[in-house]
Motif scaffolding. Structure first.
Motif, PDB file in Angstrom:
ATOM      1  N   VAL A  27      40.241  43.078  32.728  1.00 15.21           N
ATOM      2  CA  VAL A  27      41.284  42.145  32.295  1.00 15.21           C
ATOM      3  C   VAL A  27      41.049  40.766  32.901  1.00 15.21           C
ATOM      4  CG1 VAL A  27      43.760  41.644  32.275  1.00 15.21           C
ATOM      5  CG2 VAL A  27      42.971  44.006  32.074  1.00 15.21           C
ATOM      6  N   LEU A 116      50.425  47.479  23.373  1.00 19.10           N
ATOM      7  CA  LEU A 116      49.140  46.966  23.857  1.00 19.10           C
ATOM      8  C   LEU A 116      48.204  46.797  22.670  1.00 19.10           C
ATOM      9  CD1 LEU A 116      47.440  46.272  26.394  1.00 19.10           C
ATOM     10  CD2 LEU A 116      46.828  48.698  26.510  1.00 19.10           C
ATOM     11  N   ARG A 156      49.904  42.046  25.121  1.00 13.53           N
ATOM     12  CA  ARG A 156      51.092  42.866  24.876  1.00 13.53           C
ATOM     13  C   ARG A 156      51.530  42.592  23.442  1.00 13.53           C
ATOM     14  NH1 ARG A 156      56.521  42.915  28.495  1.00 13.53           N
ATOM     15  NH2 ARG A 156      55.361  44.543  29.571  1.00 13.53           N
ATOM     16  N   LYS A 164      51.853  38.243  24.705  1.00 11.80           N
ATOM     17  CA  LYS A 164      51.275  37.526  25.844  1.00 11.80           C
ATOM     18  C   LYS A 164      49.912  38.084  26.216  1.00 11.80           C
ATOM     19  CE  LYS A 164      53.595  40.223  29.509  1.00 11.80           C
ATOM     20  NZ  LYS A 164      54.493  40.124  30.682  1.00 11.80           N
ATOM     21  N   ASP A 165      49.060  37.205  26.701  1.00  4.39           N
ATOM     22  CA  ASP A 165      47.734  37.562  27.199  1.00  4.39           C
ATOM     23  C   ASP A 165      47.910  38.121  28.612  1.00  4.39           C
ATOM     24  OD1 ASP A 165      45.173  37.652  28.243  1.00  4.39           O
ATOM     25  OD2 ASP A 165      44.554  35.749  27.370  1.00  4.39           O
ATOM     26  N   LEU A 166      47.554  39.376  28.820  1.00  6.19           N
ATOM     27  CA  LEU A 166      47.800  40.011  30.110  1.00  6.19           C
ATOM     28  C   LEU A 166      46.963  39.413  31.229  1.00  6.19           C
ATOM     29  CD1 LEU A 166      48.196  43.802  29.207  1.00  6.19           C
ATOM     30  CD2 LEU A 166      49.943  42.036  29.474  1.00  6.19           C
ATOM     31  N   SER A 167      45.839  38.776  30.908  1.00  7.46           N
ATOM     32  CA  SER A 167      45.022  38.170  31.963  1.00  7.46           C
ATOM     33  C   SER A 167      45.712  36.958  32.575  1.00  7.46           C
ATOM     34  CB  SER A 167      43.656  37.749  31.410  1.00  7.46           C
ATOM     35  OG  SER A 167      43.785  36.682  30.488  1.00  7.46           O
ATOM     36  N   GLY A 170      50.305  38.755  32.560  1.00  5.18           N
ATOM     37  CA  GLY A 170      50.611  40.136  32.905  1.00  5.18           C
ATOM     38  C   GLY A 170      50.735  40.348  34.403  1.00  5.18           C
ATOM     39  N   SER A 171      51.617  41.275  34.794  1.00  3.77           N
ATOM     40  CA  SER A 171      51.724  41.647  36.205  1.00  3.77           C
ATOM     41  C   SER A 171      50.525  42.503  36.580  1.00  3.77           C
ATOM     42  CB  SER A 171      53.013  42.432  36.443  1.00  3.77           C
ATOM     43  OG  SER A 171      52.946  43.694  35.805  1.00  3.77           O
ATOM     44  N   GLU A 174      50.891  45.860  34.957  1.00  4.33           N
ATOM     45  CA  GLU A 174      50.593  45.850  33.529  1.00  4.33           C
ATOM     46  C   GLU A 174      49.090  45.808  33.287  1.00  4.33           C
ATOM     47  OE1 GLU A 174      54.093  43.627  31.078  1.00  4.33           O
ATOM     48  OE2 GLU A 174      53.018  42.389  32.530  1.00  4.33           O
ATOM     49  N   GLN A 175      48.395  45.002  34.071  1.00  9.96           N
ATOM     50  CA  GLN A 175      46.948  44.895  33.925  1.00  9.96           C
ATOM     51  C   GLN A 175      46.261  46.211  34.240  1.00  9.96           C
ATOM     52  OE1 GLN A 175      46.369  41.709  36.665  1.00  9.96           O
ATOM     53  NE2 GLN A 175      46.907  40.100  35.194  1.00  9.96           N
ATOM     54  N   ALA A 178      46.920  48.696  31.462  1.00 10.69           N
ATOM     55  CA  ALA A 178      46.181  48.354  30.245  1.00 10.69           C
ATOM     56  C   ALA A 178      44.771  48.921  30.319  1.00 10.69           C
ATOM     57  CB  ALA A 178      46.141  46.834  30.060  1.00 10.69           C
TER      58      ALA A 178
END
Length: 251
Positions: A27, A116, A156, A164-167, A170-171, A174-175, A178
């Motif tokens: 990520v 995801l 997400r 939103k872009d998890l990189s 994201g918390s 969440e990362q 994923a």
């Protein structure tokens, strides 16, 4: 025994899926890590992918050397034609199979009702794009389009819309989850392609997961051969300790 062998003849003989804490870099890390991941999955199960990617990689090195020679006035542009055709032919196969794998992963996410989605940032290689970048490539001395510039991102998704872009947003949790769900989808993909469950390699993964998701991993242990490394033996449930061979290492 000192006899030279090609790696291509061995890759894929033992299909496996590796879980490790460092995989969160899929990520957060560079695009090269995500490309290496795609290669590691597809080369295990697809000989055509291995062949085309190897040919593409060799052709890319030769084309880049030729671009440097053209920049230095030691070669002519028309010499690029052969390498252009080779990269386009093999690059299209590489990109297509990467895209198909990511589509399979997204389908698995959807089946499990996960919020995801993986977005494939494909760098298309074609005669038109090579022509568009011709001057810049000669100036840079390297090929600027093609699968070696591919990337993908974790998003997400809610109600079919990317949120939103998890990189970026994201918390840490969440990362981590994923990547964990990507690995579960990878396991399903390899089993489907090979017809048997892959070897499961778990490198200190239990310390990274909550109770619910440890259960997801433990579900896999009943399906296939598994090798687990952990610094805390108590993280493995009692019912599994009776089934396993334990090797303790002392440093």
């Amino acid at each position: 025994n000192g006899v030279a062998k090609r790696m291509m003849d061995y890759v894929g003989n033992l299909a496996c899926v590796l879980f490790r804490p460092e995989d969160i870099d899929l990520v957060l890390g560079s695009p090269s890590l995500r490309r290496e991941y795609l290669n590691s999955v597809l080369e295990q199960v697809d000989r055509e992918y291995r062949r085309c990617f190897l040919s593409y990689r060799k052709g890319l090195r030769q084309r880049n050397k030729l671009l440097e020679r053209i920049r230095e006035g030691k070669a002519e542009k028309k010499q690029l034609l052969f390498w252009n055709e080779l990269l386009i032919k093999n690059g299209e196969v590489v990109s297509q199979k990467r895209g198909e794998f990511l589509e399979r992963v997204n389908a698995e996410f959807k089946k499990k009702k996960l919020e995801l989605f993986l977005v494939y940032d494909r760098s298309v290689i074609s005669p038109l794009r090579l022509e568009q970048y011709a001057a810049n490539e000669i100036w840079a001395g390297k090929t600027l389009v093609g699968p070696h510039r591919d990337d993908f991102a974790f998003f997400r998704q809610r109600q079919g819309k990317l949120k939103k872009d998890l990189s970026v947003f994201g918390s840490r949790g969440e990362q981590r989850m994923a990547v964990f769900n990507l690995k579960l989808a990878e396991e399903e993909f390899i089993e489907s392609a090979c017809g048997y469950p892959p070897l499961l390699l778990l490198d200190d993964i239990f310390s990274e997961l909550d109770h619910l998701n440890r259960g997801e991993v433990l579900r896999l242990l009943d399906k296939q051969q598994t090798i687990i490394t952990t610094s805390d033996e108590h993280l493995l449930p009692e019912r599994y300790k009776k089934k396993v061979d334990v090797i303790k290492l002392k440093g």
